[in-house]
Design an enzyme around this catalytic site. Structure first.
Site, PDB file in Angstrom:
ATOM      1  N   ASP A  12       0.814  -1.223   0.000  1.00 12.89           N
ATOM      2  CA  ASP A  12       0.000   0.000   0.000  1.00 12.89           C
ATOM      3  C   ASP A  12       0.844   1.268   0.000  1.00 12.89           C
ATOM      4  OD1 ASP A  12      -2.271  -1.666   0.232  1.00 12.89           O
ATOM      5  OD2 ASP A  12      -1.982  -1.759   2.393  1.00 12.89           O
ATOM      6  N   GLU A  13       2.013   1.185  -0.603  1.00 15.25           N
ATOM      7  CA  GLU A  13       2.894   2.351  -0.634  1.00 15.25           C
ATOM      8  C   GLU A  13       2.503   3.324  -1.747  1.00 15.25           C
ATOM      9  OE1 GLU A  13       4.059  -0.771  -1.026  1.00 15.25           O
ATOM     10  OE2 GLU A  13       5.427  -1.261   0.632  1.00 15.25           O
ATOM     11  N   ASN A  37      -5.260 -10.906  -3.591  1.00 14.37           N
ATOM     12  CA  ASN A  37      -5.428 -10.647  -2.158  1.00 14.37           C
ATOM     13  C   ASN A  37      -5.107  -9.212  -1.768  1.00 14.37           C
ATOM     14  OD1 ASN A  37      -2.824 -11.374  -2.929  1.00 14.37           O
ATOM     15  ND2 ASN A  37      -2.235 -11.918  -0.858  1.00 14.37           N
ATOM     16  N   HIS A  40      -4.432  -2.409  -5.847  1.00 16.98           N
ATOM     17  CA  HIS A  40      -3.839  -1.109  -6.136  1.00 16.98           C
ATOM     18  C   HIS A  40      -4.972  -0.152  -6.430  1.00 16.98           C
ATOM     19  CE1 HIS A  40       0.015  -2.961  -6.481  1.00 16.98           C
ATOM     20  NE2 HIS A  40      -0.379  -3.734  -7.468  1.00 16.98           N
ATOM     21  N   THR A 127      -6.360 -12.638   3.948  1.00 19.86           N
ATOM     22  CA  THR A 127      -7.514 -12.016   3.289  1.00 19.86           C
ATOM     23  C   THR A 127      -8.473 -13.100   2.789  1.00 19.86           C
ATOM     24  OG1 THR A 127      -6.362 -11.961   1.187  1.00 19.86           O
ATOM     25  CG2 THR A 127      -6.230  -9.977   2.540  1.00 19.86           C
ATOM     26  N   THR A 301      -8.815  -4.206  -1.040  1.00 20.15           N
ATOM     27  CA  THR A 301      -9.522  -5.457  -1.283  1.00 20.15           C
ATOM     28  C   THR A 301     -10.560  -5.720  -0.204  1.00 20.15           C
ATOM     29  OG1 THR A 301      -7.546  -6.337  -2.301  1.00 20.15           O
ATOM     30  CG2 THR A 301      -9.194  -7.946  -1.676  1.00 20.15           C
ATOM     31  N   THR A 302     -10.167  -5.455   1.055  1.00 20.55           N
ATOM     32  CA  THR A 302     -10.999  -5.891   2.164  1.00 20.55           C
ATOM     33  C   THR A 302     -11.776  -4.758   2.819  1.00 20.55           C
ATOM     34  OG1 THR A 302      -9.160  -5.489   3.622  1.00 20.55           O
ATOM     35  CG2 THR A 302      -9.356  -7.721   2.765  1.00 20.55           C
ATOM     36  N   GLY A 303     -11.360  -3.518   2.592  1.00 14.38           N
ATOM     37  CA  GLY A 303     -11.982  -2.386   3.274  1.00 14.38           C
ATOM     38  C   GLY A 303     -11.579  -2.303   4.742  1.00 14.38           C
ATOM     39  N   PRO A 305      -9.662  -1.309   8.084  1.00 16.59           N
ATOM     40  CA  PRO A 305      -8.824  -0.155   8.425  1.00 16.59           C
ATOM     41  C   PRO A 305      -7.363  -0.605   8.525  1.00 16.59           C
ATOM     42  CG  PRO A 305     -10.285  -0.746  10.270  1.00 16.59           C
ATOM     43  CD  PRO A 305     -10.617  -1.662   9.139  1.00 16.59           C
ATOM     44  N   SER A 413       5.832  12.053  -4.618  1.00 14.93           N
ATOM     45  CA  SER A 413       4.438  12.062  -5.064  1.00 14.93           C
ATOM     46  C   SER A 413       3.615  12.882  -4.086  1.00 14.93           C
ATOM     47  CB  SER A 413       3.940  10.615  -5.133  1.00 14.93           C
ATOM     48  OG  SER A 413       2.555  10.592  -5.342  1.00 14.93           O
TER      49      SER A 413
HETATM   50  P1  GDP Z   1      -0.321   0.002  -3.718  1.00 13.15           P
HETATM   51  O1  GDP Z   1      -0.905  -1.283  -3.327  1.00 13.15           O
HETATM   52  O2  GDP Z   1       1.125   0.126  -3.367  1.00 13.15           O
HETATM   53  O3  GDP Z   1      -0.593   0.365  -5.146  1.00 13.15           O
HETATM   54  O4  GDP Z   1      -1.039   1.120  -2.833  1.00 13.15           O
HETATM   55  P2  GDP Z   1      -2.608   1.414  -2.707  1.00 13.15           P
HETATM   56  O5  GDP Z   1      -3.132   1.759  -4.026  1.00 13.15           O
HETATM   57  O6  GDP Z   1      -3.294   0.341  -1.970  1.00 13.15           O
HETATM   58  O7  GDP Z   1      -2.581   2.638  -1.698  1.00 13.15           O
HETATM   59  C1  GDP Z   1      -2.124   3.846  -2.027  1.00 13.15           C
HETATM   60  C2  GDP Z   1      -3.245   4.874  -1.857  1.00 13.15           C
HETATM   61  O8  GDP Z   1      -2.688   6.139  -1.848  1.00 13.15           O
HETATM   62  C3  GDP Z   1      -4.234   4.891  -3.015  1.00 13.15           C
HETATM   63  O9  GDP Z   1      -5.491   5.262  -2.529  1.00 13.15           O
HETATM   64  C4  GDP Z   1      -3.676   5.970  -3.940  1.00 13.15           C
HETATM   65  O10 GDP Z   1      -4.662   6.595  -4.755  1.00 13.15           O
HETATM   66  C5  GDP Z   1      -3.142   6.915  -2.944  1.00 13.15           C
HETATM   67  N1  GDP Z   1      -1.958   7.677  -3.354  1.00 13.15           N
HETATM   68  C6  GDP Z   1      -0.867   7.274  -4.066  1.00 13.15           C
HETATM   69  N2  GDP Z   1       0.045   8.249  -4.108  1.00 13.15           N
HETATM   70  C7  GDP Z   1      -0.488   9.292  -3.410  1.00 13.15           C
HETATM   71  C8  GDP Z   1       0.016  10.589  -3.051  1.00 13.15           C
HETATM   72  O11 GDP Z   1       1.125  10.990  -3.376  1.00 13.15           O
HETATM   73  N3  GDP Z   1      -0.821  11.356  -2.275  1.00 13.15           N
HETATM   74  C9  GDP Z   1      -2.051  10.944  -1.865  1.00 13.15           C
HETATM   75  N4  GDP Z   1      -2.786  11.752  -1.112  1.00 13.15           N
HETATM   76  N5  GDP Z   1      -2.521   9.724  -2.155  1.00 13.15           N
HETATM   77  C10 GDP Z   1      -1.749   8.916  -2.920  1.00 13.15           C
END
Ligand code: GDP
Length: 430
Positions: A12-13, A37, A40, A127, A301-303, A305, A413
């Protein structure tokens, strides 16, 4: 040339956003490990999407989206996911699925649920997507490759054999209904029809594409700390989350991977159980969770927290090292603009000693965070496109973290959209 986009931490980065952004200048995006599981989240001109199986390049018409042999392929979910994007006006993407990719069987999902039930409070926080039973079977050599769907005799014979062993467990360990080979055979026939349009010798395809000078992105799922070897075992995922595994999970030579973009979030979050040294709780955590990501830190995926924490230099330095990082993409920095002071975890105290090298799990369980507070910048930084235009304290935060982790932060970002990115020259770039 091949670039990998991978995570430094617990997942979730923001890898989806970075992959979607880099895909503009690529030809092919490949998923090489994991399954449905994790997800993105991608925000672009079509809207906001949560992808689980499809690579994050599916929104571009020039991209070929590839599901490599290393992935745990849930065929009905893949088909649903394709429909879920085409239903929202996204043009039908070009998708290829490796003939060596293995299939998540309906019983993998059941076994995942039954095992979590059996473990009760001692569960791994799965998950329940069948990923652990899937990879167990893969390495126990009783998994099903996509290619096997096309050989009825082999399929029938193997289903009979597999059901025999699975049924012993279902009957005697879990006390659940047994599997019926004929029913599974019917399901496999349906799977064959669903997947047939996409099946391809992916390794061959990618090797040819590389000869033709194409740019390939390898998209990782989760992050270093969830790697089964180098992560927080046993609270890990079941396939390697490292860029190096991209070569195996896609079927390309390792020396083709020239750039490794490791995505690090400006604070920490984690899902599932396991040690999380810089974790915060209560109101402090709730506020960061609510403001975090794009619309809060809840599992795609799971909602569920997500667990929240401050940036962890010890874990991230290790996470970047194991990935073989050439570039760090530092994400979600905009979210921290509300804080007067921002704590950063700069060391772990274990048995009275402070360490900065990430330890093995049994030591990690005992680690307490050593925090350093940096001044906040108290400003909205979304919309800024030049590094020099960021508030001074914000730049200092980036530079402090870069120095601590020892890998060049070349992208910052500051928002969820494709255009929310600041490129930066790093003194650490070679
Ligand atoms: P992934 O699994 O590494 O792709 O990460 P996720 O998509 O699960 O989680 C990243 C969350 O942060 C998503 O809701 C993105 O839309 C959001 N996101 C990504 N980069 C940024 C950023 O620079 N700023 C903000 N506010 N949200 C971001």
């Amino acid at each position: 040339m091949v670039k990998a986009v991978v995570g430094a931490n617990w997942g979730d980065e923001g890898k989806g956003k970075i992959t979607d952004m880099l895909a503009e200048k690529a030809d092919i995006v490949v998923r090489f490990q994991g399954g449905a599981n994790a997800g993105h989240t991608i925000v672009n001109n079509y809207g906001k999407f949560a992808l689980h199986t499809l690579p994050s390049g599916v929104f571009y018409q020039h991209i070929t989206s590839v599901i490599g042999n290393g992935v745990a392929l849930n065929i009905p979910l893949l088909v649903d996911e394709i429909k879920s994007i085409t239903d929202r006006e996204v043009p039908m993407p070009k998708i290829l699925v490796s003939d060596r990719c293995q299939i998540v069987m309906p019983y993998h999902i059941l076994f995942d649920q039954y095992e979590e039930e059996r473990l009760g409070g001692k569960s791994f926080g799965s998950t329940k997507s069948g990923i652990a039973p899937f990879y167990s079977d893969k390495y126990a050599k009783i998994g099903f490759q996509v290619s096997e769907l096309f050989d009825e005799e082999v399929l029938r014979d193997k289903l009979n054999r597999v059901c025999e062993t699975k049924n012993v467990l279902l009957e005697h360990l879990y006390h659940k209904p047994v599997l019926i080979p004929d029913e599974l055979f019917e399901t496999m026939q349906k799977y064959r029809e669903m997947i047939a349009p996409y099946v391809c010798d992916v390794s061959n395809y990618l090797n040819q594409a590389l000869k033709d000078g194409k740019t390939v992105l390898l998209e990782g799922q989760l992050g270093t700390l969830k790697d089964p070897d180098h992560g927080i075992y046993p609270m890990v995922t079941s396939s390697s989350t490292l860029a190096a595994y991209g070569a195996i999970g896609a079927g390309i030579p390792p020396y083709e991977i020239k750039q490794i973009v490791t995505v690090c979030k400006a604070y920490s979050s984690a899902v599932g159980a396991g040690a999380f040294v810089s974790e915060i709780f209560g109101d402090e955590a709730d506020e960061l969770r609510r403001r975090g990501g794009d619309g809060g830190e809840f599992g795609a995926t799971t909602g569920r927290p997500r667990r929240m924490g401050w940036f962890d230099c010890v874990a991230s330095k290790y996470g970047c090292r194991l990935q073989g990082t050439t570039d760090v993409a530092f994400t979600v920095l905009d979210v921290l603009g509300y804080l007067d002071e921002i704590p950063v975890c700069v060391g772990y105290e274990v048995d009275g000693e402070v360490i900065t090298d990430f330890p093995v799990t049994c030591k990690l369980e005992k680690a307490k965070p050593v925090l350093k507070k940096l001044p906040g910048w108290k400003a909205e930084i979304r919309g800024i496109r030049k590094y020099e235009e960021l508030p001074e304290n914000c730049r200092k935060y980036v530079e402090f973290i870069e120095e601590q982790i020892g890998y060049p932060i070349t992208m910052v970002s500051n928002g969820p959209g494709r255009e929310d990115i600041i490129y930066r020259e790093s003194p650490l770039s070679k």
